[in-house]
Write a protein that holds these residues in place. Sequence first.
Motif, short mmCIF file in Angstrom:
data_model
loop_
_atom_site.label_atom_id
_atom_site.label_comp_id
_atom_site.label_asym_id
_atom_site.label_seq_id
_atom_site.Cartn_x
_atom_site.Cartn_y
_atom_site.Cartn_z
N PRO A 6 0.95 -1.11 -0.15
CA PRO A 6 0.07 -0.07 0.02
C PRO A 6 0.63 1.30 0.04
CG PRO A 6 -0.60 -1.53 1.76
CD PRO A 6 0.86 -1.95 1.45
N PHE A 7 0.58 2.18 -0.86
CA PHE A 7 1.34 3.44 -0.88
C PHE A 7 0.24 4.77 -1.04
CE2 PHE A 7 3.66 6.78 -3.01
CZ PHE A 7 4.62 6.94 -1.89
N GLY A 8 0.44 5.53 0.26
CA GLY A 8 -0.37 6.86 0.33
C GLY A 8 0.71 7.94 -0.22
N GLY A 9 0.63 8.20 -1.51
CA GLY A 9 1.47 9.01 -2.16
C GLY A 9 0.94 10.42 -1.89
N ALA A 51 -1.96 2.19 -4.75
CA ALA A 51 -1.68 3.53 -4.34
C ALA A 51 -2.93 4.35 -4.32
CB ALA A 51 -0.54 3.94 -5.26
N ASP A 52 -3.01 5.48 -3.60
CA ASP A 52 -4.34 6.24 -3.76
C ASP A 52 -4.03 7.51 -4.98
OD1 ASP A 52 -1.94 7.89 -2.64
OD2 ASP A 52 -3.33 8.68 -1.00
N ASP A 64 -6.36 3.45 -6.49
CA ASP A 64 -7.76 3.13 -5.63
C ASP A 64 -7.53 4.17 -4.44
OD1 ASP A 64 -9.75 2.35 -3.96
OD2 ASP A 64 -9.38 0.27 -4.61
N ASP A 65 -8.28 5.02 -4.52
CA ASP A 65 -8.32 6.22 -3.50
C ASP A 65 -9.33 5.99 -2.07
OD1 ASP A 65 -10.55 6.75 -4.50
OD2 ASP A 65 -10.17 8.82 -4.98
N VAL A 72 -6.93 -2.75 0.95
CA VAL A 72 -5.99 -3.82 1.45
C VAL A 72 -7.01 -5.20 1.38
CG1 VAL A 72 -4.62 -5.39 2.97
CG2 VAL A 72 -4.16 -2.90 2.47
N GLU A 73 -8.21 -4.94 2.15
CA GLU A 73 -9.20 -5.92 2.14
C GLU A 73 -9.44 -6.65 0.66
OE1 GLU A 73 -10.28 -6.80 5.27
OE2 GLU A 73 -11.48 -8.37 4.24
#
Length: 204
Positions: A6-9, A51-52, A64-65, A72-73
């Motif tokens: 997961p990456f919150g960029g 990533a968001d 996917d924001d 993740v689910e």
Amino acid sequence: MRVVVPFGGRSPKTRLASFFDADERRDFAISMLRDVLDAIVDAGGDPTVVADAPVEVEAPVTVDDRPLSAVVEDELGSDDPVAVVMADLALATPAALTRLFETDGDVVAVPGLGGGTNALVVRQPEFSVDYHGASILDHRRIARDAGLSFVELDSMRLAIDVDEPTDIVEVLLHGAGRSRAWLSDAGVTLECGSGRVEAVRRRR
Ligand SMILES: Nc1nc2c(ncn2[C@@H]2O[C@H](COP(=O)(O)OP(=O)(O)OP(=O)(O)O)[C@@H](O)[C@H]2O)c(=O)[nH]1
Ligand SMILES: C[C@H](OP(=O)(O)O)C(=O)O
């Protein structure tokens, strides 16, 4: 093994705002992501970044924001094992990740400093995730309630997620990849006084 990263960029690493501005934080977060992806590939894993916002790295990226737990689910729930490895594990090495991937258990978790869940291997579709807060406690409970074995892996290299300035000290002490080089280029060094070693930034 399939590995979700997961990456919150969009606005990463806000807890490092006393050291870096928003553009720098994003740049540093991408350096850590690239180090993590290299270590996963060298450990024989097959990474996908979720990533968001779009990000250019040498791995497939799904944008996917929705909130972290929801995205993740959606990656869990199949009968094939899947690992979830956070993008801010700047000290991750192929050896540490190999140990994670090879540890037996319905769910294998690496607790992060301060209560998070830095990495997971999920081998049973009944498990679900609930990130943020003391998520290691939630993940223990979710596994127990589903009757699944929950194995916790003790790994210094995977337990340190780079959230706070004190975590930067560990990257300078033990890191080797792009993340450490990025910190050096940004003028961040160690200061050894009479107390605990600190990271300081010399602005140029
Ligand atoms: N896809 C996705 N990943 C996220 C999101 N929020 C955080 N992450 C990732 O989840 C992991 C843990 O993130 P955190 O340390 O809680 O959040 P952060 O935004 O990087 O940092 P802070 O702003 O300091 O909380 C890292 O790999 C982040 O990139 C999100 O909304 N979507
Ligand atoms: C997403 C969260 O990360 P932390 O905020 O602990 O870095 C967690 O592991 O639950």
